[in-house]
Design an enzyme around this catalytic site. Structure first.
Site, mmCIF file in Angstrom:
data_model
loop_
_atom_site.group_PDB
_atom_site.id
_atom_site.type_symbol
_atom_site.label_atom_id
_atom_site.label_comp_id
_atom_site.label_asym_id
_atom_site.label_seq_id
_atom_site.Cartn_x
_atom_site.Cartn_y
_atom_site.Cartn_z
ATOM 1 N N HIS A 193 -22.464 -88.710 -26.758
ATOM 2 C CA HIS A 193 -21.100 -88.549 -27.261
ATOM 3 C C HIS A 193 -20.635 -87.112 -27.052
ATOM 4 O O HIS A 193 -21.406 -86.174 -27.191
ATOM 5 C CB HIS A 193 -20.995 -88.937 -28.735
ATOM 6 C CG HIS A 193 -21.939 -88.230 -29.640
ATOM 7 N ND1 HIS A 193 -23.300 -88.513 -29.685
ATOM 8 C CD2 HIS A 193 -21.749 -87.234 -30.537
ATOM 9 C CE1 HIS A 193 -23.888 -87.740 -30.568
ATOM 10 N NE2 HIS A 193 -22.968 -86.937 -31.098
ATOM 11 N N CYS A 253 -12.438 -64.271 -36.530
ATOM 12 C CA CYS A 253 -12.438 -62.800 -36.574
ATOM 13 C C CYS A 253 -13.816 -62.195 -36.331
ATOM 14 O O CYS A 253 -13.937 -60.986 -36.136
ATOM 15 C CB CYS A 253 -11.890 -62.314 -37.921
ATOM 16 S SG CYS A 253 -13.006 -62.578 -39.326
ATOM 17 N N GLU A 271 -8.365 -67.886 -43.153
ATOM 18 C CA GLU A 271 -8.153 -67.848 -41.710
ATOM 19 C C GLU A 271 -7.320 -69.037 -41.238
ATOM 20 O O GLU A 271 -6.473 -68.914 -40.336
ATOM 21 C CB GLU A 271 -9.492 -67.829 -40.968
ATOM 22 C CG GLU A 271 -10.261 -66.531 -41.095
ATOM 23 C CD GLU A 271 -9.665 -65.418 -40.237
ATOM 24 O OE1 GLU A 271 -8.469 -65.470 -39.908
ATOM 25 O OE2 GLU A 271 -10.415 -64.480 -39.907
#
Length: 278
Positions: A193, A253, A271
């Site tokens: 997969h 980051c 974030e």
């Protein structure tokens, strides 16, 4: 329904099949209150005695989980809206326990290849070309879904949304760049997969180190990198086990959180809010 993630630790003993229901986050409790007619109708039915056929099925929960994807390959029409697309070569499904805002699985249908590990399967250039083509198409679907879900928050997408001339709308944010397409180096599930997943890792289903690091270290191998060279370090089991145990680093980051998962999760929320506004 069996989970499509890479970690059996999260699996409870769910039933499998098109009509099964997954509520792994909901505690069950006994109640002494009398049930009304609706509650009686909706209450779980007692299991019927095991048939001789059911006795032949794998009893081990881990074995059932590892082989769960074959249900979608063999009987995609049984799974309703969880199946997004079926072609002669692949089945595209939503991951039942998504690790990001958008998380899809592309399942090759070739019986010659689907029980092979990625390095073995993608040694066949013709097969790899088919999977790449279908994965690229699936990534576009994932990007469109990400835009549908988050596009209204994006500053760079605003001109496109506000354009009145539909035929000449500006391109807007490139959501395809926010989609990753690849494989886990050593998948836990039996059937091949391809993960098609947005970068954000914003999901309550990200519950521990393996969940995060399996998508944010070299344990996640981009499909475009196959076939791997014979001396590629990403083939090495020891190297990949080391990736899963690495300290947490923010995907966006790069901040290092050591082993502090709770702090990472809080940071990922922050974030996510900034990322979706880009």
């Amino acid at each position: 329904m069996a989970e499509q993630a890479e970690d059996i630790d999260d699996i409870v003993d769910h039933p499998t099949g098109a009509n099964s229901s997954v509520h792994d986050d909901e505690p069950s409790s006994a109640s002494s209150k009398p049930k009304n007619a609706f509650a009686e109708l909706m209450a779980p039915k007692r299991k019927a005695p095991a048939s001789p056929e059911s006795e032949k099925r794998p009893k081990d929960k881990a074995a059932r989980w590892r082989g769960a994807l074959v249900q979608y390959i063999n009987n995609p029409s049984s799974f309703g809206s969880q199946v997004l697309r079926v072609t002669p070569n692949t089945v595209l499904i939503k991951d039942s326990f998504p690790k990001a805002t958008v998380h899809l699985l592309l399942l090759p249908r070739s019986e010659k290849h689907y029980l092979l590990r990625p390095n073995e399967a993608f040694a066949d250039p013709a097969f790899l070309a088919i999977v790449r083509e279908e994965a690229a198409s699936a990534a576009k679907l994932a990007a469109a879904e990400l835009e549908r879900l988050l596009g209204s928050f994006s500053v760079s997408n605003k001109p496109r949304l506000e354009a009145t001339d539909y035929a000449n709308r500006p391109p807007g944010r490139d959501y395809l760049k926010e989609i990753k397409v690849g494989m886990h180096a050593h998948p836990s599930m039996d059937h091949l997969h391809v993960h098609i997943i947005s970068k954000d890792m914003h999901s309550p289903k990200v519950k521990h180190k393996k969940h995060y690091n399996s998508f944010n270290t070299e344990f996640f191998i981009p499909l475009v990198d196959y076939p791997l060279a014979d001396d590629d370090v990403r083939r090495d089991v020891g190297f990949q086990n080391g990736n899963l145990s690495k300290d947490f680093k923010c995907w966006r980051c790069g901040k290092d959180f050591g082993n502090k998962f709770t702090q990472l999760k809080k940071h990922l929320e922050e974030e996510f809010e900034d990322w979706k506004k880009e």
